[in-house]
Design a protein around this motif. Sequence first.
Motif, PDB file in Angstrom:
ATOM      1  N   ALA A  64       0.829  -1.212   0.000  1.00 43.50           N
ATOM      2  CA  ALA A  64       0.000   0.000   0.000  1.00 43.50           C
ATOM      3  C   ALA A  64       0.858   1.255   0.000  1.00 43.50           C
ATOM      4  CB  ALA A  64      -0.944  -0.008   1.204  1.00 43.50           C
ATOM      5  N   ARG A  65       2.054   1.173   0.559  1.00 40.76           N
ATOM      6  CA  ARG A  65       2.987   2.315   0.575  1.00 40.76           C
ATOM      7  C   ARG A  65       3.801   2.408  -0.711  1.00 40.76           C
ATOM      8  NH1 ARG A  65       3.909   0.258   5.872  1.00 40.76           N
ATOM      9  NH2 ARG A  65       5.802  -0.756   5.125  1.00 40.76           N
ATOM     10  N   GLY A  66       3.627   1.462  -1.615  1.00 43.14           N
ATOM     11  CA  GLY A  66       4.372   1.483  -2.870  1.00 43.14           C
ATOM     12  C   GLY A  66       5.645   0.663  -2.839  1.00 43.14           C
ATOM     13  N   GLU A  67       5.867  -0.043  -1.743  1.00 46.48           N
ATOM     14  CA  GLU A  67       7.037  -0.902  -1.652  1.00 46.48           C
ATOM     15  C   GLU A  67       6.762  -2.210  -2.382  1.00 46.48           C
ATOM     16  OE1 GLU A  67       8.100  -1.280   2.493  1.00 46.48           O
ATOM     17  OE2 GLU A  67       7.641   0.834   2.828  1.00 46.48           O
ATOM     18  N   GLY A  68       7.793  -2.973  -2.622  1.00 44.58           N
ATOM     19  CA  GLY A  68       7.637  -4.257  -3.296  1.00 44.58           C
ATOM     20  C   GLY A  68       8.979  -4.935  -3.434  1.00 44.58           C
ATOM     21  N   ASN A  69       9.062  -5.829  -4.410  1.00 40.96           N
ATOM     22  CA  ASN A  69      10.274  -6.595  -4.676  1.00 40.96           C
ATOM     23  C   ASN A  69      10.800  -7.265  -3.409  1.00 40.96           C
ATOM     24  OD1 ASN A  69      12.133  -7.682  -6.473  1.00 40.96           O
ATOM     25  ND2 ASN A  69      13.632  -6.089  -6.026  1.00 40.96           N
ATOM     26  N   PHE A  70       9.899  -7.938  -2.709  1.00 38.23           N
ATOM     27  CA  PHE A  70      10.267  -8.635  -1.479  1.00 38.23           C
ATOM     28  C   PHE A  70      11.278  -9.744  -1.779  1.00 38.23           C
ATOM     29  CE2 PHE A  70       5.768  -7.326  -1.018  1.00 38.23           C
ATOM     30  CZ  PHE A  70       5.957  -6.349  -0.050  1.00 38.23           C
ATOM     31  N   TYR A  71      12.231  -9.908  -0.931  1.00 37.60           N
ATOM     32  CA  TYR A  71      13.242 -10.961  -1.034  1.00 37.60           C
ATOM     33  C   TYR A  71      13.952 -10.951  -2.391  1.00 37.60           C
ATOM     34  CZ  TYR A  71      10.457 -12.432   2.960  1.00 37.60           C
ATOM     35  OH  TYR A  71       9.761 -12.453   4.140  1.00 37.60           O
ATOM     36  N   ASP A  72      14.225  -9.771  -2.899  1.00 40.63           N
ATOM     37  CA  ASP A  72      15.039  -9.599  -4.113  1.00 40.63           C
ATOM     38  C   ASP A  72      14.565 -10.415  -5.308  1.00 40.63           C
ATOM     39  OD1 ASP A  72      16.780  -7.795  -2.812  1.00 40.63           O
ATOM     40  OD2 ASP A  72      17.871  -9.472  -1.937  1.00 40.63           O
ATOM     41  N   GLY A  73      13.320 -10.230  -5.701  1.00 35.41           N
ATOM     42  CA  GLY A  73      12.840 -10.865  -6.918  1.00 35.41           C
ATOM     43  C   GLY A  73      12.080 -12.147  -6.732  1.00 35.41           C
ATOM     44  N   TRP A  74      11.551 -12.371  -5.553  1.00 35.96           N
ATOM     45  CA  TRP A  74      10.804 -13.577  -5.217  1.00 35.96           C
ATOM     46  C   TRP A  74       9.597 -13.772  -6.133  1.00 35.96           C
ATOM     47  CZ3 TRP A  74       6.725 -12.833  -0.997  1.00 35.96           C
ATOM     48  CH2 TRP A  74       6.073 -14.026  -0.684  1.00 35.96           C
ATOM     49  N   MET A  75       8.854 -12.706  -6.418  1.00 32.01           N
ATOM     50  CA  MET A  75       7.622 -12.805  -7.200  1.00 32.01           C
ATOM     51  C   MET A  75       7.823 -12.269  -8.618  1.00 32.01           C
ATOM     52  SD  MET A  75       5.354 -14.100  -5.089  1.00 32.01           S
ATOM     53  CE  MET A  75       3.794 -13.766  -5.906  1.00 32.01           C
ATOM     54  N   GLN A  76       7.119 -12.863  -9.589  1.00 36.34           N
ATOM     55  CA  GLN A  76       7.165 -12.368 -10.970  1.00 36.34           C
ATOM     56  C   GLN A  76       6.686 -10.926 -11.029  1.00 36.34           C
ATOM     57  OE1 GLN A  76       5.163 -15.053 -13.678  1.00 36.34           O
ATOM     58  NE2 GLN A  76       6.276 -16.816 -12.877  1.00 36.34           N
ATOM     59  N   ASN A  77       5.605 -10.628 -10.334  1.00 37.07           N
ATOM     60  CA  ASN A  77       5.113  -9.256 -10.207  1.00 37.07           C
ATOM     61  C   ASN A  77       5.739  -8.682  -8.942  1.00 37.07           C
ATOM     62  OD1 ASN A  77       3.730  -6.907  -9.582  1.00 37.07           O
ATOM     63  ND2 ASN A  77       1.697  -7.808  -9.693  1.00 37.07           N
ATOM     64  N   PRO A  78       6.641  -7.710  -9.056  1.00 31.82           N
ATOM     65  CA  PRO A  78       7.322  -7.203  -7.866  1.00 31.82           C
ATOM     66  C   PRO A  78       6.393  -6.521  -6.864  1.00 31.82           C
ATOM     67  CG  PRO A  78       7.852  -5.859  -9.771  1.00 31.82           C
ATOM     68  CD  PRO A  78       7.085  -7.032 -10.282  1.00 31.82           C
ATOM     69  N   TYR A  79       5.188  -6.160  -7.290  1.00 34.15           N
ATOM     70  CA  TYR A  79       4.220  -5.533  -6.393  1.00 34.15           C
ATOM     71  C   TYR A  79       3.163  -6.538  -5.971  1.00 34.15           C
ATOM     72  CZ  TYR A  79       6.626  -1.333  -7.710  1.00 34.15           C
ATOM     73  OH  TYR A  79       7.593  -0.394  -7.909  1.00 34.15           O
ATOM     74  N   SER A  80       3.622  -7.722  -5.567  1.00 32.60           N
ATOM     75  CA  SER A  80       2.727  -8.782  -5.119  1.00 32.60           C
ATOM     76  C   SER A  80       3.467  -9.678  -4.128  1.00 32.60           C
ATOM     77  CB  SER A  80       2.243  -9.619  -6.308  1.00 32.60           C
ATOM     78  OG  SER A  80       3.296 -10.405  -6.838  1.00 32.60           O
ATOM     79  N   ALA A  81       2.698 -10.562  -3.491  1.00 27.82           N
ATOM     80  CA  ALA A  81       3.279 -11.568  -2.585  1.00 27.82           C
ATOM     81  C   ALA A  81       2.293 -12.726  -2.461  1.00 27.82           C
ATOM     82  CB  ALA A  81       3.561 -10.972  -1.206  1.00 27.82           C
ATOM     83  N   MET A  82       2.815 -13.900  -2.162  1.00 28.56           N
ATOM     84  CA  MET A  82       1.998 -15.078  -1.875  1.00 28.56           C
ATOM     85  C   MET A  82       2.220 -15.399  -0.403  1.00 28.56           C
ATOM     86  SD  MET A  82      -0.125 -17.381  -3.029  1.00 28.56           S
ATOM     87  CE  MET A  82       0.034 -17.308  -4.805  1.00 28.56           C
ATOM     88  N   ILE A  83       1.163 -15.294   0.385  1.00 28.84           N
ATOM     89  CA  ILE A  83       1.264 -15.449   1.833  1.00 28.84           C
ATOM     90  C   ILE A  83       0.250 -16.483   2.288  1.00 28.84           C
ATOM     91  CG2 ILE A  83       1.057 -14.244   4.052  1.00 28.84           C
ATOM     92  CD1 ILE A  83       3.374 -13.247   2.278  1.00 28.84           C
ATOM     93  N   SER A  84       0.627 -17.322   3.228  1.00 29.83           N
ATOM     94  CA  SER A  84      -0.301 -18.299   3.790  1.00 29.83           C
ATOM     95  C   SER A  84      -0.635 -17.931   5.224  1.00 29.83           C
ATOM     96  CB  SER A  84       0.315 -19.698   3.773  1.00 29.83           C
ATOM     97  OG  SER A  84       0.495 -20.130   2.456  1.00 29.83           O
ATOM     98  N   CYS A  85      -1.843 -18.282   5.634  1.00 28.44           N
ATOM     99  CA  CYS A  85      -2.209 -18.071   7.030  1.00 28.44           C
ATOM    100  C   CYS A  85      -1.439 -19.065   7.898  1.00 28.44           C
ATOM    101  CB  CYS A  85      -3.720 -18.212   7.220  1.00 28.44           C
ATOM    102  SG  CYS A  85      -4.317 -19.895   7.099  1.00 28.44           S
ATOM    103  N   ASN A  86      -1.542 -18.886   9.185  1.00 28.18           N
ATOM    104  CA  ASN A  86      -0.728 -19.696  10.091  1.00 28.18           C
ATOM    105  C   ASN A  86      -1.430 -20.943  10.613  1.00 28.18           C
ATOM    106  OD1 ASN A  86      -2.509 -18.552  11.841  1.00 28.18           O
ATOM    107  ND2 ASN A  86      -1.021 -17.324  12.937  1.00 28.18           N
ATOM    108  N   ASP A  87      -2.523 -21.376  10.001  1.00 31.56           N
ATOM    109  CA  ASP A  87      -3.218 -22.595  10.422  1.00 31.56           C
ATOM    110  C   ASP A  87      -2.496 -23.795   9.824  1.00 31.56           C
ATOM    111  OD1 ASP A  87      -4.917 -24.803  10.759  1.00 31.56           O
ATOM    112  OD2 ASP A  87      -6.726 -23.597  10.523  1.00 31.56           O
ATOM    113  N   GLY A  88      -1.823 -24.554  10.638  1.00 32.38           N
ATOM    114  CA  GLY A  88      -1.063 -25.697  10.151  1.00 32.38           C
ATOM    115  C   GLY A  88      -1.907 -26.878   9.723  1.00 32.38           C
ATOM    116  N   PHE A  89      -3.190 -26.876  10.074  1.00 34.78           N
ATOM    117  CA  PHE A  89      -4.084 -27.969   9.707  1.00 34.78           C
ATOM    118  C   PHE A  89      -4.855 -27.694   8.419  1.00 34.78           C
ATOM    119  CE2 PHE A  89      -3.958 -28.302  14.436  1.00 34.78           C
ATOM    120  CZ  PHE A  89      -3.249 -29.485  14.504  1.00 34.78           C
ATOM    121  N   ARG A  90      -5.210 -26.445   8.180  1.00 30.93           N
ATOM    122  CA  ARG A  90      -5.973 -26.068   6.984  1.00 30.93           C
ATOM    123  C   ARG A  90      -5.514 -24.704   6.478  1.00 30.93           C
ATOM    124  NH1 ARG A  90      -8.491 -26.105  11.487  1.00 30.93           N
ATOM    125  NH2 ARG A  90      -9.395 -28.164  11.369  1.00 30.93           N
ATOM    126  N   PRO A  91      -4.262 -24.620   6.015  1.00 34.36           N
ATOM    127  CA  PRO A  91      -3.732 -23.326   5.577  1.00 34.36           C
ATOM    128  C   PRO A  91      -4.407 -22.827   4.299  1.00 34.36           C
ATOM    129  CG  PRO A  91      -2.207 -25.074   5.022  1.00 34.36           C
ATOM    130  CD  PRO A  91      -3.292 -25.693   5.856  1.00 34.36           C
TER     131      PRO A  91
END
Length: 106
Positions: A64-91
């Motif tokens: 939202a602040r315009g930041e991106g490129n997390f972990y130096d090129g992790w995502m194809q779209n630098p203004y995106s991320a793939m995040i999972s919730c912390n439920d280990g049984f049904r993430p």
Amino acid sequence: MKKVKICAVRKAEYSDLMAKYENPIEHSCDVAEGQTWISVDGQCPSGMCPEAWKSMSEFVQALARGEGNFYDGWMQNPYSAMISCNDGFRPVSFYIETLEDFNTDS
């Protein structure tokens, strides 16, 4: 600040782990694959699971602040991320992305 789209793209369930470790519960996750939310100015969208929000809020707020490129090129779209919730049984895996193009002078 920008708008950020949050989409539940995959929901897994590990019944073997649930049987081995989890106490039976009557109600679990309400999130459905394909469900979307819009975060405005990095705020938690209405109806978002509070525990899922805890796992993604820093990424949503950074986007939202315009930041991106997390972990130096992790995502194809630098203004995106793939995040999972912390439920280990049904993430649930969430794809989060900005809705505006940061390469313009908008």
